[in-house]
Design an enzyme around this catalytic site. Structure first.
Site, PDB file in Angstrom:
ATOM      1  N   TYR A 183      31.928 -22.714 -19.853  1.00  0.00           N
ATOM      2  CA  TYR A 183      33.071 -22.111 -20.742  1.00  0.00           C
ATOM      3  C   TYR A 183      33.742 -23.397 -21.303  1.00  0.00           C
ATOM      4  O   TYR A 183      33.422 -24.573 -21.339  1.00  0.00           O
ATOM      5  CB  TYR A 183      33.840 -21.308 -19.723  1.00  0.00           C
ATOM      6  CG  TYR A 183      33.421 -20.269 -19.347  1.00  0.00           C
ATOM      7  CD1 TYR A 183      32.562 -19.433 -19.958  1.00  0.00           C
ATOM      8  CD2 TYR A 183      33.578 -19.786 -17.850  1.00  0.00           C
ATOM      9  CE1 TYR A 183      31.891 -18.253 -19.567  1.00  0.00           C
ATOM     10  CE2 TYR A 183      32.980 -18.650 -17.174  1.00  0.00           C
ATOM     11  CZ  TYR A 183      32.003 -18.007 -18.169  1.00  0.00           C
ATOM     12  OH  TYR A 183      31.499 -16.956 -17.601  1.00  0.00           O
ATOM     13  N   GLY A 330      31.177 -15.928  -1.873  1.00  0.00           N
ATOM     14  CA  GLY A 330      31.436 -15.060  -2.846  1.00  0.00           C
ATOM     15  C   GLY A 330      30.707 -13.713  -2.571  1.00  0.00           C
ATOM     16  O   GLY A 330      31.110 -12.442  -2.186  1.00  0.00           O
ATOM     17  N   ARG A 331      29.215 -13.704  -2.790  1.00  0.00           N
ATOM     18  CA  ARG A 331      28.711 -12.349  -2.558  1.00  0.00           C
ATOM     19  C   ARG A 331      28.854 -11.692  -0.972  1.00  0.00           C
ATOM     20  O   ARG A 331      28.681 -10.702  -0.995  1.00  0.00           O
ATOM     21  CB  ARG A 331      27.200 -12.881  -2.854  1.00  0.00           C
ATOM     22  CG  ARG A 331      26.772 -12.790  -4.193  1.00  0.00           C
ATOM     23  CD  ARG A 331      25.631 -13.171  -4.822  1.00  0.00           C
ATOM     24  NE  ARG A 331      25.528 -14.697  -4.456  1.00  0.00           N
ATOM     25  CZ  ARG A 331      24.519 -15.559  -4.812  1.00  0.00           C
ATOM     26  NH1 ARG A 331      23.412 -15.151  -4.959  1.00  0.00           N
ATOM     27  NH2 ARG A 331      24.390 -16.869  -4.469  1.00  0.00           N
ATOM     28  N   CYS A 354      24.724 -10.545   3.195  1.00  0.00           N
ATOM     29  CA  CYS A 354      24.358 -10.352   1.721  1.00  0.00           C
ATOM     30  C   CYS A 354      22.848 -10.511   1.544  1.00  0.00           C
ATOM     31  O   CYS A 354      22.519 -11.569   2.256  1.00  0.00           O
ATOM     32  CB  CYS A 354      25.008 -11.325   0.979  1.00  0.00           C
ATOM     33  SG  CYS A 354      24.345 -11.816  -0.474  1.00  0.00           S
ATOM     34  N   CYS A 360      24.586  -7.071  -7.769  1.00  0.00           N
ATOM     35  CA  CYS A 360      26.006  -7.165  -8.112  1.00  0.00           C
ATOM     36  C   CYS A 360      25.900  -7.975  -9.473  1.00  0.00           C
ATOM     37  O   CYS A 360      26.457  -7.437 -10.713  1.00  0.00           O
ATOM     38  CB  CYS A 360      26.827  -7.861  -7.066  1.00  0.00           C
ATOM     39  SG  CYS A 360      26.215  -9.355  -6.736  1.00  0.00           S
ATOM     40  N   CYS A 372      27.000  -3.217  -4.968  1.00  0.00           N
ATOM     41  CA  CYS A 372      26.224  -4.032  -3.931  1.00  0.00           C
ATOM     42  C   CYS A 372      25.272  -3.057  -3.479  1.00  0.00           C
ATOM     43  O   CYS A 372      25.232  -2.132  -3.234  1.00  0.00           O
ATOM     44  CB  CYS A 372      27.249  -4.480  -3.200  1.00  0.00           C
ATOM     45  SG  CYS A 372      26.517  -5.244  -1.821  1.00  0.00           S
ATOM     46  N   ALA A 402      18.201   4.156   4.308  1.00  0.00           N
ATOM     47  CA  ALA A 402      19.122   5.269   3.842  1.00  0.00           C
ATOM     48  C   ALA A 402      19.119   6.036   5.283  1.00  0.00           C
ATOM     49  O   ALA A 402      20.372   6.368   5.324  1.00  0.00           O
ATOM     50  CB  ALA A 402      17.999   6.247   2.873  1.00  0.00           C
ATOM     51  N   LYS A 439      15.802 -12.047   4.634  1.00  0.00           N
ATOM     52  CA  LYS A 439      17.231 -11.276   4.591  1.00  0.00           C
ATOM     53  C   LYS A 439      17.276 -10.034   4.626  1.00  0.00           C
ATOM     54  O   LYS A 439      18.117  -9.353   5.335  1.00  0.00           O
ATOM     55  CB  LYS A 439      18.055 -11.778   3.110  1.00  0.00           C
ATOM     56  CG  LYS A 439      18.527 -13.031   3.137  1.00  0.00           C
ATOM     57  CD  LYS A 439      19.927 -13.180   3.480  1.00  0.00           C
ATOM     58  CE  LYS A 439      20.418 -14.343   3.949  1.00  0.00           C
ATOM     59  NZ  LYS A 439      21.680 -14.299   4.818  1.00  0.00           N
ATOM     60  N   ALA A 464       8.017  13.225  13.916  1.00  0.00           N
ATOM     61  CA  ALA A 464       8.751  14.398  13.834  1.00  0.00           C
ATOM     62  C   ALA A 464       7.807  15.493  13.078  1.00  0.00           C
ATOM     63  O   ALA A 464       7.141  15.165  11.953  1.00  0.00           O
ATOM     64  CB  ALA A 464      10.012  14.053  13.001  1.00  0.00           C
TER      65      ALA A 464
HETATM   66  C1  FMN Z   1      29.482 -10.484  -9.503  1.00  0.00           C
HETATM   67  C2  FMN Z   1      29.891 -11.821  -9.568  1.00  0.00           C
HETATM   68  C3  FMN Z   1      30.871 -12.143 -10.587  1.00  0.00           C
HETATM   69  C4  FMN Z   1      31.257 -13.435 -10.595  1.00  0.00           C
HETATM   70  N1  FMN Z   1      31.936 -13.702 -11.596  1.00  0.00           N
HETATM   71  C5  FMN Z   1      32.604 -15.119 -11.599  1.00  0.00           C
HETATM   72  C6  FMN Z   1      33.820 -15.598 -12.279  1.00  0.00           C
HETATM   73  O1  FMN Z   1      34.512 -14.503 -12.728  1.00  0.00           O
HETATM   74  N2  FMN Z   1      34.201 -16.906 -12.474  1.00  0.00           N
HETATM   75  C7  FMN Z   1      33.566 -17.835 -11.768  1.00  0.00           C
HETATM   76  O2  FMN Z   1      34.108 -18.970 -11.664  1.00  0.00           O
HETATM   77  N3  FMN Z   1      32.447 -17.594 -10.947  1.00  0.00           N
HETATM   78  C8  FMN Z   1      31.898 -16.068 -11.076  1.00  0.00           C
HETATM   79  N4  FMN Z   1      30.868 -16.030 -10.173  1.00  0.00           N
HETATM   80  C9  FMN Z   1      30.578 -17.100  -9.455  1.00  0.00           C
HETATM   81  C10 FMN Z   1      31.067 -16.879  -7.947  1.00  0.00           C
HETATM   82  O3  FMN Z   1      32.615 -17.257  -7.998  1.00  0.00           O
HETATM   83  C11 FMN Z   1      30.273 -17.881  -6.936  1.00  0.00           C
HETATM   84  O4  FMN Z   1      30.494 -19.323  -7.494  1.00  0.00           O
HETATM   85  C12 FMN Z   1      28.633 -17.768  -6.825  1.00  0.00           C
HETATM   86  O5  FMN Z   1      28.660 -16.238  -6.423  1.00  0.00           O
HETATM   87  C13 FMN Z   1      28.158 -18.511  -5.712  1.00  0.00           C
HETATM   88  O6  FMN Z   1      29.021 -18.188  -4.140  1.00  0.00           O
HETATM   89  P1  FMN Z   1      27.913 -17.446  -3.300  1.00  0.00           P
HETATM   90  O7  FMN Z   1      26.678 -17.638  -3.147  1.00  0.00           O
HETATM   91  O8  FMN Z   1      28.907 -17.390  -2.043  1.00  0.00           O
HETATM   92  O9  FMN Z   1      28.188 -15.790  -3.693  1.00  0.00           O
HETATM   93  C14 FMN Z   1      30.413 -14.698  -9.959  1.00  0.00           C
HETATM   94  C15 FMN Z   1      29.528 -14.074  -8.935  1.00  0.00           C
HETATM   95  C16 FMN Z   1      29.255 -13.001  -9.029  1.00  0.00           C
HETATM   96  C17 FMN Z   1      28.325 -12.550  -7.829  1.00  0.00           C
HETATM   97  S1  SF4 Z   2      24.404  -7.042  -4.506  1.00  0.00           S
HETATM   98 FE1  SF4 Z   2      23.032  -8.046  -3.326  1.00  0.00          FE
HETATM   99  S2  SF4 Z   2      23.395 -10.184  -3.692  1.00  0.00           S
HETATM  100 FE2  SF4 Z   2      25.171  -8.822  -4.456  1.00  0.00          FE
HETATM  101  S3  SF4 Z   2      26.751  -8.960  -2.590  1.00  0.00           S
HETATM  102 FE3  SF4 Z   2      25.506  -7.172  -2.393  1.00  0.00          FE
HETATM  103  S4  SF4 Z   2      23.677  -7.902  -1.130  1.00  0.00           S
HETATM  104 FE4  SF4 Z   2      24.508  -9.718  -1.830  1.00  0.00          FE
END
Ligand code: FMN
Ligand code: SF4
Length: 691
Positions: A183, A330-331, A354, A360, A372, A402, A439, A464
């Site tokens: 950005y 995050g995730r 996750c 996501c 998710c 399921a 995973k 069944a």
């Molecule tokens: C759905 C989603 C949306 C994200 N949006 C942003 C965001 O708005 N700003 C940002 O800096 N990073 C964003 N990220 C990156 C996360 O902040 C984080 O750095 C990244 O998911 C790696 O961390 P994790 O492996 O613990 O998920 C996003 C990630 C995901 C999964």
């Molecule tokens: S959608 Fe998949 S990668 Fe994203 S949070 Fe859920 S399990 Fe993790």
């Protein structure tokens, strides 16, 4: 700012603000869930300081007017009441401002021309439908880049300060300045993007001027008790002259001197390719950015927040080794908002994992709201578990994701649940897929753990049929019998060396009813029999190990069908030194995977030596070869074994039999429609809540 623990939820777009970028009830619920779940610090998703200018989406939070204050104030109340702290990620999206592009507003960059990168990279291994959805983001328009003038940069600095004052007025605890992920500020920090010769470019100090001015002015205006976190890239992958960890460390030192309270270390790829996305900002590997975090922590006195597929046990290690002071997950917090509470209660086995499937974040490519694969509640806040009005006797047939999710939800709601599974293990084809995607196995283990604590009666090895189900006197029957391979009409598909995925599975995984197929060679029969007797075919970890030394599959393997199953099987076989060729009819392989995962998986599969042929058609399977056509040419390649991985169909037979019985009957998961883990968990959750 004093936090209750070291767990941070990083910014993750939810895209659920209204058309004016104002917080909605959905936004509040999402963050309140995670505050209740125990995280120390929550960071509001990227919010635009000059919204709609410099914004990616109408539905991201706006910080550009006082209209934002009531929503942010409510957010502060909703998270503070659970003792969490919350800051707001503030951003100008520069070259990635989709809303500017769609409104024919020029997007700001440090220098013109922009560096050359692979502009068509994202189109590789992407379906037409996905490309179309991505294009709607900008109304199909291309960006008109504009070199930011000094006046424009001064205005942006003021916009950050005004945004910070609004955040403070709303009682939120601070700001995260988004200086990462390509950005505007990140491009000013990068030599690749910033080739200016005025006071905003050239030396490292000049390139950090935009960031340091923003920090200093926010500090001056918001006072010393307002937290300022700065998110930077520890590395810029895939471009010449990109940000290095040495430069990122120097930036962190300047940020500290300018008044920042913490540095959050992420990363970005500027390659423009799809596979680059899983270098940064969404890492594929565990702890992918931790080294950058450690290098930066060693040169500054304020805390570093590390991020990037960090799991709790890694977090413990990183913090005790002084790599960082805080860990962002995050995730994992999308998959389980209660993760911190499970750790606090010393029950880590209760954390829903996750599975790194990228479902996501796929939504971010077209400004959708994230869902998710494993947590049906994300983005769908009607899925609250409420007690059933009357407890019913529920029989669920099939213990794939399921059936497992339906059993979990129905039992939590007070129903009496019996779960029938024909195999000796839970998980169905998802467990089999854990051979290549461990995973997925963790998810099944999680279900086993939580179901063990519940009242659900699980009957494994139970084949069944209508009579055996009726003998359990059910009030409700839920059919979760998954999918099966449809009969192939390919010439030669009846030959002995041709297997379906399910046959391959029953060769490797023992069921009560599975017999060793007579067609396979005598020696292989003996090895299989011995492995069964030694219990080696009960546990996927043991199968994974055993199959590295031995497998009843020839050297040259042709996999017909390049979907999810074809990819999983080929990856598995290539890792076991087989020469694998995949033949796929369609233009794109693995379309069932969320596209970021597909980009990475296809890249890794190619690296492991698998030959991928798309737009290709099989003409005939012969005793030792497969004949196929591609681009008008005919090829004949060696094949000791052939795996049929196409033509998967729903398994509805039992559902149709039950419809006649007069008993309330539901069908879920792949048996209803092929939707893999996400579809399965979603439908299991929906029906579990409906009973
Ligand atoms: C759905 C989603 C949306 C994200 N949006 C942003 C965001 O708005 N700003 C940002 O800096 N990073 C964003 N990220 C990156 C996360 O902040 C984080 O750095 C990244 O998911 C790696 O961390 P994790 O492996 O613990 O998920 C996003 C990630 C995901 C999964
Ligand atoms: S959608 Fe998949 S990668 Fe994203 S949070 Fe859920 S399990 Fe993790």
């Amino acid at each position: 700012m004093r936090l209750r623990n070291r767990i941070v939820m990083p910014a993750m777009d939810q895209n659920n603000c209204n058309e004016d970028g104002l917080i909605t009830e959905k936004t509040l619920q999402h963050y309140e869930d995670r505050a209740k779940g125990g995280a120390g610090l929550l960071i509001l998703e990227t919010s635009a300081v000059k919204w709609p200018d410099g914004a990616t989406s109408k539905h991201q939070p706006s910080l550009s007017s006082d209209l934002a204050i009531p929503g942010l104030t409510q957010l502060a109340e909703r998270v503070h009441k659970h003792d969490a702290h919350m800051i707001v990620q503030a951003c100008h999206h520069g070259r990635i401002s989709g809303l500017d592009i769609s409104r024919d507003v020029s997007v700001l960059v440090p220098s013109i021309p922009i560096p050359s990168f692979d502009t068509l990279g994202m189109a590789i291994n992407t379906t037409d439908e996905e490309l179309l959805k991505m294009a709607t983001l900008t109304g199909g328009k291309l960006p008109n880049f504009k070199e930011a003038s000094s006046e424009e940069l001064e205005e942006i600095i003021d916009a950050f300060v005004d945004a910070a004052l609004r955040i403070k007025k709303s009682n939120l605890d601070g700001i995260e300045i988004h200086a990462a992920h390509g950005y505007l500020i990140s491009t000013f920090l990068s030599k690749a993007w910033n080739r200016r010769s005025d006071e905003w470019g050239g030396s490292h100090e000049n390139r950090t001027k935009l960031l340091s001015q923003i920090i200093k002015k926010i500090r001056e205006n918001c006072g010393s008790d307002f937290a300022i976190v700065v998110r930077i890239d520890g590395q810029e992958y895939g471009i010449e002259n990109g940000i290095t960890v040495e430069e990122a460390s120097a930036t962190a030192i300047i940020a500290e001197k300018s008044g920042a309270d913490a540095i959050h270390v992420s990363a970005i790829s500027s390659s423009g390719t799809g596979v680059g996305f899983t270098d940064g900002p969404l890492p594929w590997e565990k702890c992918q950015y931790s080294e950058f975090a450690g290098r930066i922590q060693s040169v500054i006195n304020i805390p570093v927040i590390a991020v990037g597929r960090i799991e709790p046990e890694d977090a413990e290690e990183l913090i005790s080794n002084n790599v960082c002071e805080f860990v962002a997950m995050g995730r994992q917090l999308l998959a389980d908002s209660e993760l911190p509470n499970h750790l606090i209660n010393r029950e880590p086995e209760k954390i829903r994992p996750c599975i790194n499937c990228f479902v996501c974040v796929a939504q971010n490519f077209w400004n959708g709201e994230p869902v998710c694969a494993v947590n049906a509640r994300l983005g769908n806040y009607d899925t609250k578990i409420e007690n059933a009005k009357r407890s019913k006797n529920v029989v669920i047939v099939g213990a794939g994701p399921a059936g497992l999710e339906c059993a979990r939800v129905a039992s939590n709601r007070g129903h009496e649940v019996t779960l029938l599974e024909k195999m000796e293990s839970l998980g169905g084809t998802t467990l089999f897929s854990s051979l290549t995607t461990p995973k997925n196995g963790e998810l099944i283990n999680w279900f086993e753990t939580v179901l063990k604590d519940s009242e659900v009666l699980i009957k494994k090895g139970f084949v069944a049929d209508t009579d055996s189900i009726m003998s359990l006197s059910p009030d409700v029957v839920v059919i979760a019998t998954g999918s099966g391979a449809s009969k192939s009409s390919l010439k030669g598909s009846e030959l002995k060396h041709v297997l379906t995925r399910d046959q391959l599975r029953s060769l490797l995984q023992k069921t009560r009813t599975s017999k060793i197929p007579q067609e396979i060679k005598k020696l292989n029969q003996i090895i299989l029999w011995t492995a069964q007797k030694l219990g080696l075919l009960k546990d996927m970890r043991k199968i994974r190990k055993l199959s590295k030394f031995w497998m009843p599959i020839g050297r040259n393997v042709v996999v017909i069908g390049g979907g999810l199953v074809g990819m999983e099987v080929s990856h598995f076989l290539a890792e076991r030194n087989r020469t694998v060729t995949v033949i796929e009819n369609g233009p794109v392989m693995a379309t069932e995977m969320a596209h970021p995962r597909r980009w990475r998986t296809l890249h890794q599969i190619s690296l492991s030596g698998v030959k991928l042929h798309n737009n290709a058609e099989v003409i005939e399977i012969k005793e030792n070869t497969v004949v196929f056509s591609k681009d008008g040419n005919e090829f004949e390649i060696p094949a000791d074994s052939v795996i049929l991985a196409e033509g998967i169909e729903t398994n509805r037979t039992m559902f149709e039999q039950f419809l006649e019985s007069g008993i309330e009957t539901h069908i879920i998961g792949d048996a209803e429609s092929i939707g893999y883990i996400q579809g399965a968990i979603n439908s299991g959750n929906r029906v579990g809540n409906l009973l």
